[in-house]
Design an enzyme around this catalytic site. Structure first.
Site, PDB file in Angstrom:
ATOM      1  N   HIS A   1      -1.122  11.012  -1.717  1.00 11.96           N
ATOM      2  CA  HIS A   1      -2.374  10.512  -1.152  1.00 11.96           C
ATOM      3  C   HIS A   1      -3.296  11.641  -0.714  1.00 11.96           C
ATOM      4  O   HIS A   1      -4.454  11.718  -1.136  1.00 11.96           O
ATOM      5  CB  HIS A   1      -2.108   9.594   0.042  1.00 11.96           C
ATOM      6  CG  HIS A   1      -3.360   9.129   0.705  1.00 11.96           C
ATOM      7  ND1 HIS A   1      -3.961   9.820   1.741  1.00 11.96           N
ATOM      8  CD2 HIS A   1      -4.151   8.064   0.466  1.00 11.96           C
ATOM      9  CE1 HIS A   1      -5.062   9.187   2.108  1.00 11.96           C
ATOM     10  NE2 HIS A   1      -5.202   8.127   1.349  1.00 11.96           N
TER      11      HIS A   1
ATOM     12  N   HIS B   1       0.823  -1.210   0.000  1.00 11.96           N
ATOM     13  CA  HIS B   1       0.000   0.000   0.000  1.00 11.96           C
ATOM     14  C   HIS B   1       0.856   1.258   0.000  1.00 11.96           C
ATOM     15  O   HIS B   1       1.603   1.518   0.952  1.00 11.96           O
ATOM     16  CB  HIS B   1      -0.881  -0.041   1.254  1.00 11.96           C
ATOM     17  CG  HIS B   1      -1.847   1.073   1.393  1.00 11.96           C
ATOM     18  ND1 HIS B   1      -1.928   1.842   2.521  1.00 11.96           N
ATOM     19  CD2 HIS B   1      -2.792   1.548   0.556  1.00 11.96           C
ATOM     20  CE1 HIS B   1      -2.893   2.728   2.395  1.00 11.96           C
ATOM     21  NE2 HIS B   1      -3.432   2.579   1.197  1.00 11.96           N
TER      22      HIS B   1
END
Length: 298
Positions: free
Chosen positions: A89, A47
């Protein structure tokens, strides 16, 4: 700023994806040699890279995943003020760069308020650890070249696409230009996902051959509608059950294959075994080594 590192790292462990100067480490200069984790079931996806061990969404994070033997990584894509796609992100640069120091008068430091040239000046590694000082925010083009160099595969996420009209077409163009929309990559090496159903629908309409994922947990009754444009329903691991995974698998996606689920963000062995017992197809994790160990031993 370094005082934020511990808190930010802890947050990354529980969270649920620019041209940059390449790093100069030996690992960055050499092709991938670590054995890839081809045989894990479910598939283990690093991730934002191996983000428990290196600053998320940087070259260091995907190189770390490579060196640990992980073939699949996940990222997040947003757009700068002047139209460059970058790997980030949050929709603000504050948490994972030194933007407050470099541009102190630019609060709230939104990605879309900065040019690519300005973002290139930022340190995207020191917040995590001083040893990663000098890591940069990659552009999508740079990032794809690094993933290719590492012989890795990608779960590609359009982050906050509602902020960036047309980002799907732009992102697919970069993927195409970097050789990622040929038959080989589309078949085996790429998933494009988003929390926005409209964004996933757009990707499917533009490139029906590309495998897509919707991030969320639609009700079982809603799954047939999502299966028209998404090959995966990618839900947080705390929201799923064996029955829900079975309901997903009972559907066929837009390519006529069984609907899949990649669950996130699983960072401990017990949760990995629980998700695997449900029958998930993939596990997205900040700690891919922990998950791999649990799956192999469990």
């Amino acid at each position: 700023m370094y005082a934020r590192a511990a808190a930010a790292t802890a947050a990354a462990l529980i969270g649920a994806g620019a041209l940059v100067l390449p790093t100069t480490t030996a690992a960055a200069r050499t092709p991938a040699t670590a054995p890839a984790a081809h045989h894990d079931k479910p598939l283990v996806v690093a991730h934002r890279g191996a983000s428990a061990y290196a600053p998320e969404n940087t070259f260091a994070a995907i190189d770390k995943a490579r060196d640990m033997g992980f073939r699949w990584v996940e990222n997040d894509v947003q757009r700068t003020k002047d139209g460059e796609l970058v790997i980030m992100h949050d929709d603000t640069l504050k948490r994972t760069t030194n933007v407050e120091e470099v541009f102190p008068g630019r609060s709230p430091w939104k990605v879309g308020d900065f040019t690519a040239a300005e973002i290139r000046k930022l340190d995207a590694g020191s917040w995590f650890s001083p040893k990663y000082a000098g890591q940069r925010v990659p552009t999508l083009k740079q990032y794809m070249r690094r993933v290719s160099h590492n012989h890795q595969s990608l779960v590609f996420e359009f982050k906050r696409p509602e902020l960036y009209p047309g980002i799907e077409k732009q992102g697919l163009r970069v993927l195409r230009d970097e050789g990622w929309l040929d038959r080989h990559h589309v078949k085996d090496k790429l998933v494009v996902q988003s929390f926005s159903a409209d964004s996933v629908k757009t990707v499917h309409a533009l490139r029906p051959d590309v495998k897509t994922g919707f991030l969320g947990t639609p009700t079982a009754a809603e799954l047939p509608a999502y299966a028209k444009f998404a090959d995966q329903i990618n839900s947080t691991h705390t929201s799923i059950s064996a029955g829900y995974v079975e309901a997903i698998h009972a559907q066929k996606g837009p390519h006529g294959k069984q609907l899949e689920i990649f669950t996130w963000t699983v960072n401990d062995g017990a949760s990995a075994l629980r998700a695997a017992a449900f029958g998930v197809n993939g596990i997205i994790t900040n700690t891919p080594d922990v998950v791999r160990k649990a799956l192999r031993e469990g």
